[in-house]
Design a protein around this motif. Structure first.
Motif, PDB file in Angstrom:
ATOM      1  N   PHE A  23     -19.170  26.356 -34.495  1.00 50.42           N
ATOM      2  CA  PHE A  23     -17.876  26.703 -34.280  1.00 50.42           C
ATOM      3  C   PHE A  23     -17.843  27.659 -33.162  1.00 50.42           C
ATOM      4  CE2 PHE A  23     -18.933  29.423 -37.828  1.00 50.42           C
ATOM      5  CZ  PHE A  23     -18.414  30.740 -37.374  1.00 50.42           C
ATOM      6  N   SER A  24     -16.672  27.898 -32.430  1.00 45.14           N
ATOM      7  CA  SER A  24     -16.714  28.725 -31.405  1.00 45.14           C
ATOM      8  C   SER A  24     -15.508  29.992 -31.801  1.00 45.14           C
ATOM      9  CB  SER A  24     -16.120  28.287 -30.062  1.00 45.14           C
ATOM     10  OG  SER A  24     -17.173  27.329 -29.606  1.00 45.14           O
ATOM     11  N   ALA A  25     -15.854  31.192 -31.626  1.00 47.52           N
ATOM     12  CA  ALA A  25     -14.908  32.248 -31.952  1.00 47.52           C
ATOM     13  C   ALA A  25     -15.095  33.507 -31.447  1.00 47.52           C
ATOM     14  CB  ALA A  25     -15.092  32.268 -33.621  1.00 47.52           C
ATOM     15  N   THR A  44     -20.710  31.153 -29.729  1.00 47.61           N
ATOM     16  CA  THR A  44     -20.824  29.682 -30.349  1.00 47.61           C
ATOM     17  C   THR A  44     -21.573  29.844 -31.304  1.00 47.61           C
ATOM     18  OG1 THR A  44     -20.213  28.462 -28.456  1.00 47.61           O
ATOM     19  CG2 THR A  44     -21.167  27.122 -30.070  1.00 47.61           C
ATOM     20  N   TYR A  45     -21.088  29.963 -32.605  1.00 48.96           N
ATOM     21  CA  TYR A  45     -21.960  30.294 -33.817  1.00 48.96           C
ATOM     22  C   TYR A  45     -22.502  28.840 -34.376  1.00 48.96           C
ATOM     23  CZ  TYR A  45     -19.403  34.799 -34.416  1.00 48.96           C
ATOM     24  OH  TYR A  45     -19.228  35.993 -33.831  1.00 48.96           O
ATOM     25  N   PHE A  46     -23.916  28.925 -34.464  1.00 50.58           N
ATOM     26  CA  PHE A  46     -24.466  27.813 -35.409  1.00 50.58           C
ATOM     27  C   PHE A  46     -24.765  28.141 -36.622  1.00 50.58           C
ATOM     28  CE2 PHE A  46     -25.079  27.071 -30.707  1.00 50.58           C
ATOM     29  CZ  PHE A  46     -25.012  25.837 -30.496  1.00 50.58           C
ATOM     30  N   VAL A  47     -24.388  27.219 -37.427  1.00 47.17           N
ATOM     31  CA  VAL A  47     -24.470  27.699 -38.989  1.00 47.17           C
ATOM     32  C   VAL A  47     -25.369  26.371 -39.417  1.00 47.17           C
ATOM     33  CG1 VAL A  47     -23.133  27.632 -40.962  1.00 47.17           C
ATOM     34  CG2 VAL A  47     -22.111  28.645 -38.755  1.00 47.17           C
ATOM     35  N   HIS A  73     -15.602  25.283 -40.605  1.00 45.98           N
ATOM     36  CA  HIS A  73     -15.460  25.120 -39.304  1.00 45.98           C
ATOM     37  C   HIS A  73     -13.925  24.834 -38.924  1.00 45.98           C
ATOM     38  CE1 HIS A  73     -14.456  22.721 -35.472  1.00 45.98           C
ATOM     39  NE2 HIS A  73     -15.687  23.005 -35.174  1.00 45.98           N
ATOM     40  N   ASP A  74     -12.957  24.246 -39.864  1.00 44.23           N
ATOM     41  CA  ASP A  74     -11.671  24.177 -39.656  1.00 44.23           C
ATOM     42  C   ASP A  74     -10.985  25.639 -39.980  1.00 44.23           C
ATOM     43  OD1 ASP A  74     -12.090  21.560 -39.303  1.00 44.23           O
ATOM     44  OD2 ASP A  74     -10.876  20.841 -40.967  1.00 44.23           O
ATOM     45  N   GLN A  75     -11.597  26.425 -40.651  1.00 41.24           N
ATOM     46  CA  GLN A  75     -11.108  27.972 -40.623  1.00 41.24           C
ATOM     47  C   GLN A  75     -11.438  28.757 -39.628  1.00 41.24           C
ATOM     48  OE1 GLN A  75      -9.543  28.856 -43.941  1.00 41.24           O
ATOM     49  NE2 GLN A  75      -9.268  26.841 -44.254  1.00 41.24           N
ATOM     50  N   PHE A  76     -12.536  28.725 -39.015  1.00 38.25           N
ATOM     51  CA  PHE A  76     -12.960  29.588 -37.994  1.00 38.25           C
ATOM     52  C   PHE A  76     -12.841  29.278 -36.360  1.00 38.25           C
ATOM     53  CE2 PHE A  76     -16.164  31.526 -41.213  1.00 38.25           C
ATOM     54  CZ  PHE A  76     -15.010  32.126 -41.946  1.00 38.25           C
ATOM     55  N   ASP A  77     -12.761  27.911 -36.352  1.00 35.88           N
ATOM     56  CA  ASP A  77     -13.026  27.619 -34.983  1.00 35.88           C
ATOM     57  C   ASP A  77     -11.976  27.753 -34.028  1.00 35.88           C
ATOM     58  OD1 ASP A  77     -14.563  25.961 -33.137  1.00 35.88           O
ATOM     59  OD2 ASP A  77     -12.976  24.438 -32.862  1.00 35.88           O
ATOM     60  N   HIS A  78     -12.190  28.553 -32.966  1.00 38.70           N
ATOM     61  CA  HIS A  78     -11.454  28.769 -32.018  1.00 38.70           C
ATOM     62  C   HIS A  78     -10.267  29.762 -32.495  1.00 38.70           C
ATOM     63  CE1 HIS A  78     -13.175  25.750 -29.448  1.00 38.70           C
ATOM     64  NE2 HIS A  78     -12.409  26.287 -28.242  1.00 38.70           N
ATOM     65  N   THR A 126     -26.451  34.028 -31.202  1.00 38.62           N
ATOM     66  CA  THR A 126     -27.000  33.924 -29.876  1.00 38.62           C
ATOM     67  C   THR A 126     -28.208  33.135 -29.797  1.00 38.62           C
ATOM     68  OG1 THR A 126     -28.155  36.025 -29.696  1.00 38.62           O
ATOM     69  CG2 THR A 126     -25.795  36.288 -29.176  1.00 38.62           C
ATOM     70  N   PRO A 127     -28.769  32.740 -28.756  1.00 41.84           N
ATOM     71  CA  PRO A 127     -30.129  32.174 -28.697  1.00 41.84           C
ATOM     72  C   PRO A 127     -31.162  32.883 -29.401  1.00 41.84           C
ATOM     73  CG  PRO A 127     -28.904  31.555 -26.714  1.00 41.84           C
ATOM     74  CD  PRO A 127     -28.077  32.591 -27.300  1.00 41.84           C
ATOM     75  N   THR A 128     -30.845  34.456 -29.350  1.00 41.21           N
ATOM     76  CA  THR A 128     -32.054  35.188 -29.669  1.00 41.21           C
ATOM     77  C   THR A 128     -31.652  36.088 -31.120  1.00 41.21           C
ATOM     78  OG1 THR A 128     -31.196  37.025 -28.420  1.00 41.21           O
ATOM     79  CG2 THR A 128     -32.916  35.278 -27.508  1.00 41.21           C
ATOM     80  N   SER A 129     -30.434  35.627 -31.610  1.00 41.36           N
ATOM     81  CA  SER A 129     -30.172  36.604 -32.689  1.00 41.36           C
ATOM     82  C   SER A 129     -29.539  35.878 -33.841  1.00 41.36           C
ATOM     83  CB  SER A 129     -29.107  37.388 -32.331  1.00 41.36           C
ATOM     84  OG  SER A 129     -29.584  38.278 -31.319  1.00 41.36           O
ATOM     85  N   TYR A 130     -30.143  35.928 -35.136  1.00 36.41           N
ATOM     86  CA  TYR A 130     -29.318  35.142 -36.243  1.00 36.41           C
ATOM     87  C   TYR A 130     -29.348  35.836 -37.440  1.00 36.41           C
ATOM     88  CZ  TYR A 130     -34.312  33.647 -37.534  1.00 36.41           C
ATOM     89  OH  TYR A 130     -35.549  33.806 -37.915  1.00 36.41           O
TER      90      TYR A 130
END
Length: 141
Positions: A23-25, A44-47, A73-78, A126-130
């Motif tokens: 989702f993007s937020a 863009t969060y990857f879960v 997704h429906d709660q957080f996206d955009h 991010t690509p380097t942080s989770y």
């Protein structure tokens, strides 16, 4: 979405379900010592959700994959995360986002007759942080 290998968690459930989505937020960390993160910015969060259980439902599912995505997704996206009720009085750091997702998912799973358990929530910011959130109160071994 790219293929990702996630740290696994030891458990003795017969079934383990993993669901990936994104989702993007936007968010900001409302603290003077948060550096650049103090300013509103987006990700863009990857879960990945890891769900375990021993009993399948009448459809042969531990949980329907689409239900899990819709739940988060429906709660957080955009959205600006800071403005959502889930983050009232909380700073929406990646750690808090992961913990909040766990609480939302486990609350939903508790309503299911087959009682699956959310074992792990992985959130890549991010690509380097989770961050990985695992509940302490469950003993999976």
């Amino acid at each position: 979405m790219f293929q990702q290998h996630y740290p696994s968690i030891n458990h003795n459930y017969q079934f383990e379900l993993n669901k990936d989505f994104n989702f993007s937020a936007a968010h900001y960390i409302p603290s003077d010592d948060a550096g650049k993160c103090m300013r509103t910015h987006g990700h863009t969060y990857f879960v990945n959700l890891t769900i375990g259980g021993d009993v399948l439902d009448h459809n042969g599912f531990l949980v329907n994959f689409s239900e899990l995505k819709k739940l988060v997704h429906d709660q957080f996206d955009h959205h600006l995360l800071n403005e959502l009720p889930q983050f009232k009085d909380k700073s929406p750091s990646t750690e808090i986002v992961a913990q909040t997702i766990y609480e939302m998912v486990q609350t939903s799973l508790n309503e299911r007759a087959n009682q699956p358990q959310c074992l792990q929530v992985y959130v890549r910011e991010t690509p380097t942080s989770y961050v990985i959130f695992r509940p302490k109160e469950l003993n999976h071994e």
